[in-house]
Motif scaffolding. Structure first.
Motif, PDB file in Angstrom:
ATOM      1  N   ARG A   3       4.936 -11.063  -1.958  1.00  0.00           N
ATOM      2  CA  ARG A   3       5.436  -9.714  -0.852  1.00  0.00           C
ATOM      3  C   ARG A   3       4.892  -9.160  -0.657  1.00  0.00           C
ATOM      4  NH1 ARG A   3      11.669 -10.122  -2.818  1.00  0.00           N
ATOM      5  NH2 ARG A   3      12.138 -12.133  -2.155  1.00  0.00           N
ATOM      6  N   SER A   6       5.139  -1.924  -2.362  1.00  0.00           N
ATOM      7  CA  SER A   6       6.368  -1.132  -1.678  1.00  0.00           C
ATOM      8  C   SER A   6       5.061   0.286  -2.234  1.00  0.00           C
ATOM      9  CB  SER A   6       7.457  -0.955  -2.000  1.00  0.00           C
ATOM     10  OG  SER A   6       7.758   0.350  -1.933  1.00  0.00           O
ATOM     11  N   ILE A   8       5.874   4.029  -2.263  1.00  0.00           N
ATOM     12  CA  ILE A   8       6.317   5.157  -2.521  1.00  0.00           C
ATOM     13  C   ILE A   8       5.724   6.840  -2.763  1.00  0.00           C
ATOM     14  CG2 ILE A   8       8.802   6.385  -2.970  1.00  0.00           C
ATOM     15  CD1 ILE A   8       9.673   3.815  -3.588  1.00  0.00           C
ATOM     16  N   GLU A  19      -3.902   4.992  -1.267  1.00  0.00           N
ATOM     17  CA  GLU A  19      -2.636   3.661  -1.096  1.00  0.00           C
ATOM     18  C   GLU A  19      -3.514   2.202  -1.134  1.00  0.00           C
ATOM     19  OE1 GLU A  19      -0.519   3.104   2.797  1.00  0.00           O
ATOM     20  OE2 GLU A  19       0.645   5.258   2.297  1.00  0.00           O
ATOM     21  N   ARG A  23      -3.733  -0.769  -3.829  1.00  0.00           N
ATOM     22  CA  ARG A  23      -4.059  -2.158  -3.015  1.00  0.00           C
ATOM     23  C   ARG A  23      -4.699  -2.485  -4.286  1.00  0.00           C
ATOM     24  NH1 ARG A  23      -0.396  -2.632   0.574  1.00  0.00           N
ATOM     25  NH2 ARG A  23      -0.005  -0.667   1.553  1.00  0.00           N
ATOM     26  N   SER A  38       6.914  -9.111  -6.519  1.00  0.00           N
ATOM     27  CA  SER A  38       6.442  -8.020  -6.061  1.00  0.00           C
ATOM     28  C   SER A  38       6.221  -6.903  -6.819  1.00  0.00           C
ATOM     29  CB  SER A  38       7.715  -7.638  -5.447  1.00  0.00           C
ATOM     30  OG  SER A  38       8.489  -7.408  -6.119  1.00  0.00           O
ATOM     31  N   GLN A  40       5.928  -2.776  -6.599  1.00  0.00           N
ATOM     32  CA  GLN A  40       6.657  -1.152  -6.362  1.00  0.00           C
ATOM     33  C   GLN A  40       5.371  -0.176  -7.456  1.00  0.00           C
ATOM     34  OE1 GLN A  40      10.332   0.140  -6.381  1.00  0.00           O
ATOM     35  NE2 GLN A  40      10.386   1.792  -6.376  1.00  0.00           N
ATOM     36  N   THR A  42       4.847   4.111  -7.498  1.00  0.00           N
ATOM     37  CA  THR A  42       5.979   5.761  -6.966  1.00  0.00           C
ATOM     38  C   THR A  42       4.830   6.437  -7.624  1.00  0.00           C
ATOM     39  OG1 THR A  42       7.807   4.286  -6.973  1.00  0.00           O
ATOM     40  CG2 THR A  42       7.363   6.951  -7.535  1.00  0.00           C
TER      41      THR A  42
END
Length: 190
Positions: A3, A6, A8, A19, A23, A38, A40, A42
């Motif tokens: 996936r 994410s 934030i 970003e 990645r 996945s 995530q 923050t």
């Protein structure tokens, strides 16, 4: 990764450059542990009234088939984290160590230690009967009132040092301690 990542941003505008760096780091994680479901991330910035610069906090939650591994709280203020890229690097270095540890445990390659792992109580919820311990390796471990030996749960406070045994598998809160033994400065408490 199965996936997308994410990302934030809190208390700041999103940054395409940050970003991209996130990645890149996430892609490296997949080389360490190929079964990541996945990720995530923050990124939060906070101004401290006692400090002129802003400190960046980066939290990473990686979900794998057996649960999740996370780096949520950077602990004491690290002024190197005035640079967002250093904060991102440090968070991903910490999550990479935890993934490597998990992979070793899953393969059965865990070193035999002479003593049990130890850590410090970082959160305790007496009314709910549980809390969290941060190990010396930086992993956050959930513990329940029943796992504290000698009925000493009510004696624990934030900052209490403990020895623990980590259970196989995961609880809804992540890794879980099967036993928690409060320790004094140099010896076990009675």
């Amino acid at each position: 990764m199965q996936r997308p990542i994410s990302i934030i941003f809190r208390n700041m505008d999103p940054s395409p450059a940050v970003e991209d760096r996130i990645r890149e780091h996430a892609a490296k994680l997949e080389h360490l542990f190929h079964r990541i479901i996945s990720c995530q991330v923050t990124v939060d910035v906070s101004g401290d009234r006692h400090h002129k610069g802003k400190l960046y906090r980066v939290g990473v939650i990686v979900r794998i088939p057996t649960g999740e591994i996370s780096v949520r709280d950077p602990g004491p203020k690290n002024h190197a984290h005035e640079d967002i890229y250093v904060a991102v690097r440090d968070a991903f270095d910490a999550i990479a160590r935890r993934l490597e540890d998990r992979a070793r445990r899953m393969r059965g390659d865990v070193k035999a230690h002479e003593t049990s792992p130890h850590g410090t109580v970082t959160k305790i919820l007496p009314a709910k009967g549980y809390g969290f311990i941060q190990t010396s390796e930086g992993e956050e471990i959930y513990f329940h009132r029943n796992s504290v030996t000698g009925g000493a749960f009510d004696m624990l406070k934030i900052g209490s040092e403990v020895r623990l045994s980590i259970a196989e598998g995961e609880s809804e809160h992540g890794a879980q301690a099967s036993s928690v033994v409060p320790i004094g400065k140099h010896h076990l408490l009675d």
